[in-house]
Motif scaffolding. Structure first.
Motif, PDB file in Angstrom:
ATOM      1  N   HIS C 108     -12.785  31.946 -32.307  1.00 16.70           N
ATOM      2  CA  HIS C 108     -11.293  31.656 -32.781  1.00 16.70           C
ATOM      3  C   HIS C 108     -10.902  31.753 -34.119  1.00 16.70           C
ATOM      4  O   HIS C 108     -11.689  31.448 -34.919  1.00 16.70           O
ATOM      5  N   SER C 109      -9.732  31.382 -34.390  1.00 14.26           N
ATOM      6  CA  SER C 109      -9.203  31.584 -35.696  1.00 14.26           C
ATOM      7  C   SER C 109      -9.258  30.311 -36.328  1.00 14.26           C
ATOM      8  O   SER C 109      -8.926  30.281 -37.676  1.00 14.26           O
ATOM      9  N   GLN C 110      -9.562  29.019 -35.607  1.00 13.94           N
ATOM     10  CA  GLN C 110      -9.879  28.048 -36.214  1.00 13.94           C
ATOM     11  C   GLN C 110     -11.140  27.839 -36.868  1.00 13.94           C
ATOM     12  O   GLN C 110     -12.208  28.592 -36.223  1.00 13.94           O
ATOM     13  N   ILE C 165      -7.549  22.566 -36.594  1.00 12.06           N
ATOM     14  CA  ILE C 165      -6.811  22.646 -35.430  1.00 12.06           C
ATOM     15  C   ILE C 165      -5.483  22.399 -35.556  1.00 12.06           C
ATOM     16  O   ILE C 165      -4.548  23.376 -35.464  1.00 12.06           O
ATOM     17  N   ILE C 167      -3.805  22.621 -38.616  1.00  8.76           N
ATOM     18  CA  ILE C 167      -3.254  23.525 -39.533  1.00  8.76           C
ATOM     19  C   ILE C 167      -2.868  24.864 -38.629  1.00  8.76           C
ATOM     20  O   ILE C 167      -1.789  25.368 -38.960  1.00  8.76           O
ATOM     21  N   VAL C 168      -3.876  25.100 -38.128  1.00  5.65           N
ATOM     22  CA  VAL C 168      -3.655  26.433 -37.305  1.00  5.65           C
ATOM     23  C   VAL C 168      -2.410  26.370 -36.569  1.00  5.65           C
ATOM     24  O   VAL C 168      -1.733  27.399 -36.248  1.00  5.65           O
ATOM     25  N   ARG C 169      -2.363  25.141 -35.956  1.00  8.00           N
ATOM     26  CA  ARG C 169      -1.346  24.930 -35.107  1.00  8.00           C
ATOM     27  C   ARG C 169       0.297  25.139 -35.666  1.00  8.00           C
ATOM     28  O   ARG C 169       1.139  25.623 -35.325  1.00  8.00           O
ATOM     29  N   LEU C 170       0.233  24.580 -36.955  1.00  3.63           N
ATOM     30  CA  LEU C 170       1.238  24.452 -37.536  1.00  3.63           C
ATOM     31  C   LEU C 170       1.750  25.743 -38.031  1.00  3.63           C
ATOM     32  O   LEU C 170       2.891  25.927 -37.748  1.00  3.63           O
ATOM     33  N   PHE C 171       0.641  26.754 -38.133  1.00  4.63           N
ATOM     34  CA  PHE C 171       1.361  27.927 -38.424  1.00  4.63           C
ATOM     35  C   PHE C 171       1.385  29.128 -37.340  1.00  4.63           C
ATOM     36  O   PHE C 171       1.742  30.133 -37.342  1.00  4.63           O
ATOM     37  N   ASP C 172       1.115  28.202 -36.116  1.00  3.43           N
ATOM     38  CA  ASP C 172       1.187  28.904 -34.768  1.00  3.43           C
ATOM     39  C   ASP C 172       0.501  30.083 -34.994  1.00  3.43           C
ATOM     40  O   ASP C 172       0.736  31.369 -34.927  1.00  3.43           O
ATOM     41  N   ALA C 173      -0.951  30.056 -35.311  1.00  2.00           N
ATOM     42  CA  ALA C 173      -1.670  31.293 -35.718  1.00  2.00           C
ATOM     43  C   ALA C 173      -3.056  31.141 -34.774  1.00  2.00           C
ATOM     44  O   ALA C 173      -4.031  31.885 -35.394  1.00  2.00           O
ATOM     45  N   SER C 174      -3.010  30.719 -33.675  1.00  3.51           N
ATOM     46  CA  SER C 174      -4.214  30.498 -32.959  1.00  3.51           C
ATOM     47  C   SER C 174      -4.417  31.823 -32.257  1.00  3.51           C
ATOM     48  O   SER C 174      -3.797  32.016 -31.338  1.00  3.51           O
ATOM     49  N   PHE C 175      -5.780  32.296 -32.455  1.00  2.00           N
ATOM     50  CA  PHE C 175      -6.269  33.312 -31.465  1.00  2.00           C
ATOM     51  C   PHE C 175      -7.596  32.845 -31.034  1.00  2.00           C
ATOM     52  O   PHE C 175      -8.205  31.956 -31.685  1.00  2.00           O
ATOM     53  N   ALA C 176      -8.083  33.083 -29.920  1.00  5.90           N
ATOM     54  CA  ALA C 176      -9.225  32.801 -29.065  1.00  5.90           C
ATOM     55  C   ALA C 176      -9.991  33.683 -28.225  1.00  5.90           C
ATOM     56  O   ALA C 176      -9.165  34.484 -27.607  1.00  5.90           O
TER      57      ALA C 176
ATOM     58  N   THR D  35      -5.702  28.226 -28.225  1.00  6.11           N
ATOM     59  CA  THR D  35      -5.185  29.145 -27.260  1.00  6.11           C
ATOM     60  C   THR D  35      -5.528  30.429 -27.584  1.00  6.11           C
ATOM     61  O   THR D  35      -5.992  30.905 -28.741  1.00  6.11           O
ATOM     62  N   LYS D  36      -5.542  31.464 -26.694  1.00  6.72           N
ATOM     63  CA  LYS D  36      -6.076  32.620 -26.682  1.00  6.72           C
ATOM     64  C   LYS D  36      -5.134  33.574 -27.759  1.00  6.72           C
ATOM     65  O   LYS D  36      -5.497  34.524 -28.353  1.00  6.72           O
TER      66      LYS D  36
END
Lengths: 345, 345, 345, 345
Positions: C108-110, C165, C167-176, D35-36
């Protein structure tokens, strides 16, 4: 082999024994290798353009641009004759391109700068983009960039070349290649690099292919205007007047990785305070006149003259008129390597 | 002045006229200044330790450490006699410190490395911290760091010195200073730098005073163990075997700003593929034996030997035993300046 | 919509008119948006391991590792219930892996760190290399690295997870992404990363695929030994005792780009001076005991406890025994963005 | 506390037991936290200037600049009402300064940009230097720089403000201070920053006090001219047309450390290919008209309109006229942290 009158027989014999094994006694040379302060072999020197110009033009009739490849009179430091060095680490020369001539396209690992001294309207082409050059313009043909020059005007054009030839030679890293044709095909309109890289913006995601500035023409008009605008700030450095460094927009560092370049405004009547630094510097007078005293020796300069201030010699300037000078030195490399020093008296 | 038999009278006369003005015709020397490929003057050379050692010890009786300042036999490239260069840009020498001797404290702008060849338990002190040195250890006395050495053991100690003397000289940036006493006062316990800087941590907010690694002893035991552990990966580079660069923990870059340092493991029976690069390299064999073929010339090496592979000469190695070599070159500077190239055949 | 008792009808009507246009009056909220000093919503809190452990084990019987994906009790700042935050920008949790269990492979990007609290011998696998973990070890599973965990020992293993988590959410940059199998295939021998990246050397020409350290296990044994060696220096910072930051050997920067990690030794009897900084920090006590006073509130901690000191709250520590703590915060990002501040009283 | 209809009694009881200990079960929220693909809460939105302007002017009569401190209508993403966010991480607002008004001097750790929409000749002062602003100009008031604004013209002036308020809040790093007077004393002539920093030169040895560009006015005239010159290159990126990033001349990086800024030229008739990236972006139309389709929703825009394209939503533009847009996003931070991604379809 060490030559010394007072050498004991034992030591002399020892030195003779180890010499064929390619060894030498450090203690005989230590103080020459590692000096308390820089002991440059170079001396100050000035090339007066009026005096030099006739010879340059004479070279124009003596040899064609084609045969010469580059019709240049190398400016050699008087202490290093035959070595093509103006300071220990740098090369400088005056290049003449007559009307209708071209300097054929090639590229090499040595970086080069041009400072236009006489004539307007000749071009330098870098990787297919032409820059038409005016007096005082600073031009970069970066390492391994295809470049050629041409003069389609009716007058001779003369510029100062500055190259890192001695540096590249020290590292045994010289590569060179001729282009298959004399003129590299034009692929971008003139002025593209100024718009694309010189306007405080960069193309999104731009990755520079080399370590030199992608902006390769720094017009004198623009630099001169900026210097004039900064005058109002009355922000004169007592050692330098107003001195700016040309930068690479990609990283804010020196425009060229091996040669640092500067433009300096000394207002009429200004006398700088004594200063010295480890970067031997080549000065080209774009406009104005004045004197520079270097370790007791006085050089009188006027527009178009070129002079060299070697490493660590104390010097100061006196401007008789508003003067603008272009400078180049190896300051940036020294700073990268942690070697650069200055002293302000 | 240009000397050529076929020079026309016109040109000869012209050259004689411009010479006193400190100018020279570029077209006579262009191809020497800017070569198609690097044309190093240096040649390969090997110093066999067994052969060299007696002379080193003899120097021990010929001159005291005190008089010599540093009792070193300089390894000179056969093509550059009298110039204190092993490659165009680098210096190397073998230093002997006898039991009870010290090398007095001083500092200089030249960076230095030491690779211990013989003897264990002598120390190098850097800014007041002693490092006790073992065979194969790599030690840095960074630019402008106070340093001294001492041998309190019962045996002679010999190491290889590597310095950037030619580089500092090119830039006319040499500074040096003797400490007021022979021995710099101890201010930190031995091993402090390893704990503080060599454990994959740094003191919070640490700002390095210089550009060299604050970790100044890279123990052979640790490097050897790492190489052995990596063997399992069976990750042999066909050109290099297993080759690692020593790094500065502060920035991950070369341990020294002007000299790049490496350790290389060539397993028994390994033959590397032909390779060349622009950084002339000095090799010290820490253990093992083998041969290196350089542009047709074969050097046979064994433990403690030193040999030089000049810039751009194609070479490959063949290890007869498991071999570990220490290397130093100017690769890092070349890369910083955009000059470095390699070719893999 | 602004709610205020004293709102004039004109303004209320105006706010109601602009609200459907998705506009709001800044002057009503200015002082909440831009505060004179940080006004963190977070409060100090301590999780006592003895108190928490039974619940963690109970979770072990309530849900399988497989169903849970990761069997973790999230440590939530009391001021932010339900938000999975321990500070405004960071996440922390306690993970339990029972004997024989695995945590399936994913990426994941986190970015994530693990600090081992209880149990030895479980493993974390990163991109096919396993690291067997001991108490006090600091482990990184960097952004977008395939990772999985397993416990082949006979005892439960517990560690603290720290992730970016929020931080990644603030930037809307989550990948998994889940790996196609539960266990990522082993491709390198355990310990390879320590040899290859953690020995003050790097493979020649190494280019890191990510921004996190390629060294992913920082053994407590090594860090503890270094701290102990530095004790001799008696170099205690009055605010921090002895505090080191874990670094990325590739660039000397923080081991992880989004989370800064530290280890701190407070000797028995040491009381630190009051201190505050803008990076809210999570502390895990590896050994020892003591108290931390935070804005008037006192937390008593002992080995295995976790506590949080929010941004800008003045605090100081008092060690009753020799204590070693592991810390993580967002200090590095703040410094990169020019936001970080500290105040030493 | 977790709320789910199908929660087993055992688990519900467990959650209730751990809740007062400030712990929560990760397995209930894992898929919301990680999230994915990015799942931004934000939605696309357009603010039509003609529609918005009357309300802005009405605010002008409802509240004085003095009382408001900053008379701004915040543009809120419809999905995040009351949160002062236009994307998850960024703030935007429209500020009105009427003739004769000033916005009093203050400074704060939040960085701000201004994009002038209506009116010419008002000024922004940064650390004592005034910049007189024209339509389309991009102005920076960097973090912790004293700044104030004034309108000495006869017409209202409106600009778009962009700030990193949500980012600074996430890190709990807000600091702010009012200057002791409303107007910060002028200490440099207007235009000094352009001469000193915006002319591809920097003062020798310049060290920037902050991480933002020392050049704080990027005139539209200059940027527009550069875009026009680059048109000739016919070098249209199929996804972006011609898109340039504003840079910091000190390091070639983004002009502001927390907000990346761009200017984009879409020629008449150009339709871009579908594109998405993780940086939610705010667009201001400086000139032209067209449409942007975002995940099936079409926004029609014309000069002075502002619209937002949230993170990871696929979108493409269609220019009905030659159009120039100013963009800002958090792309730079994401790249520094290794989080940024794009997808080109």
């Amino acid at each position: 082999m060490v030559e010394r009158a007072d050498l004991s027989p034992d030591r002399r014999a020892f030195y003779e024994r180890i010499s064929p094994l390619h060894m030498a006694p450090l203690w005989e040379t230590f103080h020459d290798l590692i000096t308390k302060e820089p002991a440059t072999p170079c001396v100050p020197c000035l090339w007066n353009y009026d005096q030099v110009r006739p010879h340059l033009l004479e070279a124009g009739s003596l040899i064609t641009a084609k045969e010469a490849i580059r019709r240049v009179l190398v400016l050699e430091n008087p202490a290093l004759p035959g070595q093509s060095r103006i300071t220990s680490s740098l090369y400088a020369g005056l290049q003449l391109v007559l009307p209708g001539e071209i300097a054929p396209a090639h590229r090499h690992s040595q970086s080069a700068l041009r400072l236009i001294i006489e004539g307007a309207g000749a071009y330098t082409s870098v990787e297919g983009e032409r820059a038409y050059m005016e007096k005082g313009d600073f031009i970069i043909t970066g390492a391994w960039s295809w470049h050629d020059h041409g003069n389609d005007t009716g007058d001779p054009v003369v510029w100062l070349d500055g190259l890192d030839i001695p540096i590249v030679r020290l590292f045994d890293a010289s590569f060179a290649e001729n282009y298959r044709e004399d003129i590299y095909p034009q692929s971008k309109p003139p002025g593209d690099n100024a718009a694309r890289f010189g306007s405080n913006m960069l193309p999104v995601g731009y990755e520079s292919p080399g370590r030199h500035s992608p902006l390769f023409r720094y017009p004198y008009a623009r630099s001169r205007e900026a210097l004039e605008a900064m005058r109002d700030g009355q922000d004169w450095d007592p050692y330098h007047g107003l001195k700016m460094e040309f930068t690479n927009p990609v990283d804010g560092g020196p425009a060229m990785p091996t040669i640092s370049t500067f433009i300096q405004l000394l207002p009429k009547g200004f006398t700088s305070r004594p200063y010295r630094a480890t970067d031997g510097t080549v000065y080209t007078v774009i406009e104005g006149s004045g004197t520079t005293e270097i370790a007791g020796q006085t050089l009188s300069w006027t527009a178009n003259d070129v002079f060299v201030v070697p490493s660590w010699l104390p010097h100061h300037h006196r401007a008789e008129d508003d003067s603008v000078l272009f400078l180049f030195s190896d300051r940036g490399i020294q700073q990268k390597l942690g070697l650069w020093r200055e002293r302000k008296d």
